[in-house]
Design an enzyme around this catalytic site. Structure first.
Site, PDB file in Angstrom:
ATOM      1  N   ASP A 141     -13.439  20.084  38.872  1.00  0.00           N
ATOM      2  CA  ASP A 141     -13.027  20.457  40.242  1.00  0.00           C
ATOM      3  C   ASP A 141     -14.459  20.875  41.038  1.00  0.00           C
ATOM      4  O   ASP A 141     -14.677  21.585  41.958  1.00  0.00           O
ATOM      5  CB  ASP A 141     -12.146  21.825  40.442  1.00  0.00           C
ATOM      6  CG  ASP A 141     -10.920  21.541  39.611  1.00  0.00           C
ATOM      7  OD1 ASP A 141     -10.487  20.535  39.631  1.00  0.00           O
ATOM      8  OD2 ASP A 141     -10.596  22.287  38.916  1.00  0.00           O
ATOM      9  N   LYS A 147     -16.016  16.047  42.482  1.00  0.00           N
ATOM     10  CA  LYS A 147     -16.269  14.721  42.136  1.00  0.00           C
ATOM     11  C   LYS A 147     -15.851  13.527  42.997  1.00  0.00           C
ATOM     12  O   LYS A 147     -16.100  12.509  43.190  1.00  0.00           O
ATOM     13  CB  LYS A 147     -15.896  14.509  40.541  1.00  0.00           C
ATOM     14  CG  LYS A 147     -16.757  15.286  39.664  1.00  0.00           C
ATOM     15  CD  LYS A 147     -16.271  14.595  38.256  1.00  0.00           C
ATOM     16  CE  LYS A 147     -14.700  15.027  37.946  1.00  0.00           C
ATOM     17  NZ  LYS A 147     -14.541  16.719  38.008  1.00  0.00           N
ATOM     18  N   LYS A 180     -15.176  13.636  46.185  1.00  0.00           N
ATOM     19  CA  LYS A 180     -15.775  13.256  47.470  1.00  0.00           C
ATOM     20  C   LYS A 180     -17.159  12.387  47.081  1.00  0.00           C
ATOM     21  O   LYS A 180     -17.238  11.263  47.740  1.00  0.00           O
ATOM     22  CB  LYS A 180     -16.380  14.596  47.924  1.00  0.00           C
ATOM     23  CG  LYS A 180     -17.247  14.150  49.291  1.00  0.00           C
ATOM     24  CD  LYS A 180     -17.398  15.606  49.753  1.00  0.00           C
ATOM     25  CE  LYS A 180     -18.770  15.456  50.658  1.00  0.00           C
ATOM     26  NZ  LYS A 180     -18.900  16.650  51.276  1.00  0.00           N
ATOM     27  N   ASN A 182      -3.802  14.927  34.023  1.00  0.00           N
ATOM     28  CA  ASN A 182      -4.420  16.070  34.336  1.00  0.00           C
ATOM     29  C   ASN A 182      -5.573  16.293  35.320  1.00  0.00           C
ATOM     30  O   ASN A 182      -5.624  17.372  35.854  1.00  0.00           O
ATOM     31  CB  ASN A 182      -5.032  16.806  33.060  1.00  0.00           C
ATOM     32  CG  ASN A 182      -5.940  15.786  32.091  1.00  0.00           C
ATOM     33  OD1 ASN A 182      -6.105  14.732  32.590  1.00  0.00           O
ATOM     34  ND2 ASN A 182      -6.831  16.414  31.297  1.00  0.00           N
ATOM     35  N   GLY A 212      -7.052  15.316  38.998  1.00  0.00           N
ATOM     36  CA  GLY A 212      -6.580  14.991  40.642  1.00  0.00           C
ATOM     37  C   GLY A 212      -7.529  15.147  41.366  1.00  0.00           C
ATOM     38  O   GLY A 212      -8.314  16.155  41.268  1.00  0.00           O
ATOM     39  N   HIS A 213      -7.421  14.038  42.308  1.00  0.00           N
ATOM     40  CA  HIS A 213      -8.434  14.466  43.702  1.00  0.00           C
ATOM     41  C   HIS A 213      -7.823  13.850  44.765  1.00  0.00           C
ATOM     42  O   HIS A 213      -7.009  13.112  44.559  1.00  0.00           O
ATOM     43  CB  HIS A 213     -10.015  14.160  43.329  1.00  0.00           C
ATOM     44  CG  HIS A 213     -10.274  12.665  43.078  1.00  0.00           C
ATOM     45  ND1 HIS A 213     -10.454  12.356  41.864  1.00  0.00           N
ATOM     46  CD2 HIS A 213     -10.052  11.528  43.816  1.00  0.00           C
ATOM     47  CE1 HIS A 213     -10.614  10.760  41.869  1.00  0.00           C
ATOM     48  NE2 HIS A 213     -10.163  10.488  43.077  1.00  0.00           N
ATOM     49  N   ARG A 259      -3.245   8.134  14.737  1.00  0.00           N
ATOM     50  CA  ARG A 259      -2.962   6.707  14.403  1.00  0.00           C
ATOM     51  C   ARG A 259      -1.444   6.422  14.499  1.00  0.00           C
ATOM     52  O   ARG A 259      -1.011   5.617  13.840  1.00  0.00           O
ATOM     53  CB  ARG A 259      -3.679   5.976  13.396  1.00  0.00           C
ATOM     54  CG  ARG A 259      -5.231   6.140  13.371  1.00  0.00           C
ATOM     55  CD  ARG A 259      -5.943   5.916  12.229  1.00  0.00           C
ATOM     56  NE  ARG A 259      -5.670   7.387  11.644  1.00  0.00           N
ATOM     57  CZ  ARG A 259      -6.173   7.706  10.459  1.00  0.00           C
ATOM     58  NH1 ARG A 259      -6.848   6.703   9.725  1.00  0.00           N
ATOM     59  NH2 ARG A 259      -5.879   8.833   9.837  1.00  0.00           N
ATOM     60  N   GLN A 272     -12.220  15.500  34.461  1.00  0.00           N
ATOM     61  CA  GLN A 272     -12.574  16.695  34.034  1.00  0.00           C
ATOM     62  C   GLN A 272     -14.122  17.078  34.086  1.00  0.00           C
ATOM     63  O   GLN A 272     -14.781  16.430  34.978  1.00  0.00           O
ATOM     64  CB  GLN A 272     -12.119  16.805  32.667  1.00  0.00           C
ATOM     65  CG  GLN A 272     -10.639  16.980  32.739  1.00  0.00           C
ATOM     66  CD  GLN A 272      -9.834  15.617  32.650  1.00  0.00           C
ATOM     67  OE1 GLN A 272     -10.020  14.732  31.931  1.00  0.00           O
ATOM     68  NE2 GLN A 272      -9.095  15.549  33.235  1.00  0.00           N
ATOM     69  N   THR A 310      -5.737  20.863  42.375  1.00  0.00           N
ATOM     70  CA  THR A 310      -5.055  19.882  43.059  1.00  0.00           C
ATOM     71  C   THR A 310      -4.010  19.654  42.124  1.00  0.00           C
ATOM     72  O   THR A 310      -2.855  18.951  42.726  1.00  0.00           O
ATOM     73  CB  THR A 310      -6.062  18.590  43.107  1.00  0.00           C
ATOM     74  OG1 THR A 310      -7.603  19.170  43.295  1.00  0.00           O
ATOM     75  CG2 THR A 310      -5.625  17.720  44.016  1.00  0.00           C
ATOM     76  N   THR A 329      -2.285  21.518  39.537  1.00  0.00           N
ATOM     77  CA  THR A 329      -1.153  22.595  39.403  1.00  0.00           C
ATOM     78  C   THR A 329      -1.033  23.597  40.446  1.00  0.00           C
ATOM     79  O   THR A 329      -0.352  24.494  40.288  1.00  0.00           O
ATOM     80  CB  THR A 329      -1.699  23.238  38.000  1.00  0.00           C
ATOM     81  OG1 THR A 329      -2.744  23.759  38.116  1.00  0.00           O
ATOM     82  CG2 THR A 329      -1.676  22.489  36.733  1.00  0.00           C
ATOM     83  N   GLY A 330      -1.832  23.512  41.435  1.00  0.00           N
ATOM     84  CA  GLY A 330      -2.035  24.508  42.214  1.00  0.00           C
ATOM     85  C   GLY A 330      -2.412  26.097  42.086  1.00  0.00           C
ATOM     86  O   GLY A 330      -2.262  26.790  42.826  1.00  0.00           O
ATOM     87  N   LYS A 337     -20.582  21.909  48.197  1.00  0.00           N
ATOM     88  CA  LYS A 337     -19.900  23.196  48.574  1.00  0.00           C
ATOM     89  C   LYS A 337     -20.946  24.186  49.073  1.00  0.00           C
ATOM     90  O   LYS A 337     -20.528  25.407  48.821  1.00  0.00           O
ATOM     91  CB  LYS A 337     -18.706  23.683  47.963  1.00  0.00           C
ATOM     92  CG  LYS A 337     -17.559  22.601  48.032  1.00  0.00           C
ATOM     93  CD  LYS A 337     -16.410  23.216  47.383  1.00  0.00           C
ATOM     94  CE  LYS A 337     -14.915  22.850  47.955  1.00  0.00           C
ATOM     95  NZ  LYS A 337     -13.841  23.627  47.547  1.00  0.00           N
ATOM     96  N   VAL A 366     -22.211  19.474  52.415  1.00  0.00           N
ATOM     97  CA  VAL A 366     -21.994  20.556  53.558  1.00  0.00           C
ATOM     98  C   VAL A 366     -20.797  20.650  54.164  1.00  0.00           C
ATOM     99  O   VAL A 366     -20.676  21.677  55.275  1.00  0.00           O
ATOM    100  CB  VAL A 366     -23.183  20.521  54.331  1.00  0.00           C
ATOM    101  CG1 VAL A 366     -24.609  20.721  53.901  1.00  0.00           C
ATOM    102  CG2 VAL A 366     -23.118  19.081  55.065  1.00  0.00           C
TER     103      VAL A 366
HETATM  104  P1  IMP Z   1      -5.332  19.688  29.399  1.00  0.00           P
HETATM  105  O1  IMP Z   1      -6.317  18.915  29.824  1.00  0.00           O
HETATM  106  O2  IMP Z   1      -4.149  19.696  30.276  1.00  0.00           O
HETATM  107  O3  IMP Z   1      -5.168  19.702  28.042  1.00  0.00           O
HETATM  108  O4  IMP Z   1      -6.135  21.166  29.786  1.00  0.00           O
HETATM  109  C1  IMP Z   1      -7.128  21.750  28.935  1.00  0.00           C
HETATM  110  C2  IMP Z   1      -8.061  22.761  29.781  1.00  0.00           C
HETATM  111  O5  IMP Z   1      -8.815  21.878  30.764  1.00  0.00           O
HETATM  112  C3  IMP Z   1      -7.283  23.615  30.543  1.00  0.00           C
HETATM  113  O6  IMP Z   1      -7.989  24.791  31.101  1.00  0.00           O
HETATM  114  C4  IMP Z   1      -7.034  22.928  32.027  1.00  0.00           C
HETATM  115  O7  IMP Z   1      -7.008  23.749  33.261  1.00  0.00           O
HETATM  116  C5  IMP Z   1      -8.555  22.166  32.222  1.00  0.00           C
HETATM  117  N1  IMP Z   1      -8.506  20.925  32.801  1.00  0.00           N
HETATM  118  C6  IMP Z   1      -7.734  19.672  32.706  1.00  0.00           C
HETATM  119  N2  IMP Z   1      -8.074  18.869  33.566  1.00  0.00           N
HETATM  120  C7  IMP Z   1      -8.705  19.418  34.650  1.00  0.00           C
HETATM  121  C8  IMP Z   1      -9.417  18.970  35.978  1.00  0.00           C
HETATM  122  O8  IMP Z   1      -9.367  17.891  36.096  1.00  0.00           O
HETATM  123  N3  IMP Z   1     -10.144  19.850  36.389  1.00  0.00           N
HETATM  124  C9  IMP Z   1      -9.992  21.156  36.009  1.00  0.00           C
HETATM  125  N4  IMP Z   1      -9.748  21.460  34.587  1.00  0.00           N
HETATM  126  C10 IMP Z   1      -8.958  20.675  34.251  1.00  0.00           C
END
Ligand code: IMP
Length: 424
Positions: free
Chosen positions: A13, A16, A18, A38, A40-41, A142, A223, A298, A300-301, A330, A414
């Protein structure tokens, strides 16, 4: 010709999206190589908001080839939702390709992600519950189902029955959960396969050929470094390699192709989910950063944990990724906060101060951040267009981060808009 990687240097978060969006506008090919939905942007373009989890952000540019590499885990249901949402906004996905080797997130992966987190109780990881870990587990055991299987009903049936039976046993007998009706799952996923089939192509070959033709390629990381399965804060990490090296493995290209590696950091630090966070602020300043910076996930809120900039972790990222430059996002959020603190090292219980991020959680537990205090600023910097226009305190803050992280800062964010970036 260039092949740029954009990677997160903290716990994700970092904004990236942007930086990726800016670079994607200059790229002819955009590649995603690890993780799944997992990530999101949000990209705002021409007044429309696009929330992307799997599809590379280059999709908003009509001539950009968008590739999803073998290292990605793909939830077809979510992926199709994203396709439909883009189509409803008039965005074509004709230039999108998925590697047949990418693994498929099956419904039992999502269920098992939830059940295992519940089982861990207060030892949970705080995953996004998108089935990411269980899908990578099957990949490495596998017994996974790949995109190639998904688009071939006979293979899908065979593999889903074999693995599905075992998953049902684990779900019911270990966790006391409810079994999946495998025939129904197979029927549903055959339909997804039909939608995905036209998108399947060899992403390793497409990327290699594009590079040979002199095209500009951008690899977008998902991530971040501190969530890497080996070089992050294990076990509070994700199950892939969000590092520059992970890009090569996850796409199927050699490291010599890469010309530039940019790491993205926030001017402070945030984290979602559980796990260590040495510079976390559990106070009013932390709340102010969260509110001002809009620090809510983004995907999970969830409210993000907030803290001061930690130069120890970013320097760790500079090393493990071989960064050529840093993009600091930021900076505007820090306006009006008073003096700013930056973590320059960790003090251990024996009194020694370390500069390198410890390799284990146990080592980290023995560490307290050592801060340096820098002058803050109150000005609104959101319309600054070049570095010299920034207040002197801002310039000094960035220059100090460069020294501490041992890496040049090539971009400073900025404000949220794609135009609110200072390139150096
Ligand atoms: P998972 O990737 O869903 O297995 O989550 C493992 C850890 O990575 C947790 O702490 C999530 O909150 C974190 N995580 C996974 N994807 C993101 C992301 O895109 N941004 C920030 N944290 C993430």
């Amino acid at each position: 010709m260039s092949a740029n990687i954009v990677i997160g240097t903290q716990w994700g978060d970092e904004g990236k999206g942007k930086i990726i969006d800016i670079l994607a506008s200059r790229a002819e090919v955009v590649v995603r190589s690890q993780g799944g939905n997992n990530a999101g942007h949000t990209v705002v373009s021409n007044g429309k908001t696009y929330k992307l989890h799997l599809i590379p952000s280059g999709i908003l540019y009509p001539n950009t080839l968008c590739l999803i590499g073998a290292g990605v885990v793909l939830d077809p249901k979510d992926f199709i939702g994203e396709l439909n949402s883009l189509h409803s906004k008039g965005i074509s996905t004709d230039n999108l390709k998925i590697d047949p080797r990418a693994h498929v997130v099956m419904p039992w992966h999502i269920t098992l992600d939830g059940l295992s987190e519940e089982f861990r109780g207060n030892m949970d990881i705080g995953t996004t519950k998108r089935g990411i870990g269980p899908t990578y587990m099957d990949k490495y055991e596998r017994c996974g189902i790949r995109v190639y299987d998904l688009v071939n009903p006979k293979l899908l049936k065979e593999k889903a029955l074999a693995t599905g039976k075992l998953k049902n046993k684990i779900i019911t007998e270990v966790y006391g959960g409810e079994a999946f009706d495998l025939d129904k799952v197979i029927e549903e996923y055959i339909e997804y396969g039909k939608v995905l089939a036209p998108y399947v192509d060899d992403v390793s070959v497409l990327t290699y050929d594009a590079n040979k033709e002199g095209k500009t390629i951008m690899f977008e990381g998902a991530q971040a470094t501190l969530l890497d399965i080996d070089f992050g804060t294990y076990p509070y990490v994700t199950s892939s390699h969000p590092l520059s090296a992970g890009v090569c493995v996850g796409t199927g290209v050699g490291p010599k192709m890469i010309t530039n590696i940019i790491g993205v950091a926030k001017a402070y630090t945030t984290r979602v989910g559980k796990g260590p966070f040495p510079t976390e602020l559990d106070d009013e300043i932390g709340n102010t950063i969260r509110e001002k910076g809009g620090e809510f996930g983004t995907t999970t809120g969830r409210p993000r944990r907030t803290g001061w900039f930690d130069a120890v972790i970013v320097r760790h990222s500079v090393r493990v990724n071989g960064l050529d430059g840093l993009a600091i996002n930021k900076l505007d959020t820090l306006s009006g906060l008073g003096n700013l603190k930056v973590c320059v090292g960790y003090k251990k219980s024996d009194g020694s101060v370390i500069k390198n991020f410890p390799p284990t959680l146990e080592g980290l537990e023995d560490c307290k951040p050592v801060y340096e205090t820098l002058e803050g600023f109150n000005e609104d910097i959101s319309s600054c267009k070049n570095f010299e226009e920034l207040p002197v305190a801002c310039q000094n803050y960035i220059r100090r981060l460069e020294e501490l992280c041992e890496c040049k800062v090539c971009m400073v964010g900025v404000g949220p808009d794609r135009t609110q970036i200072i390139e150096r």
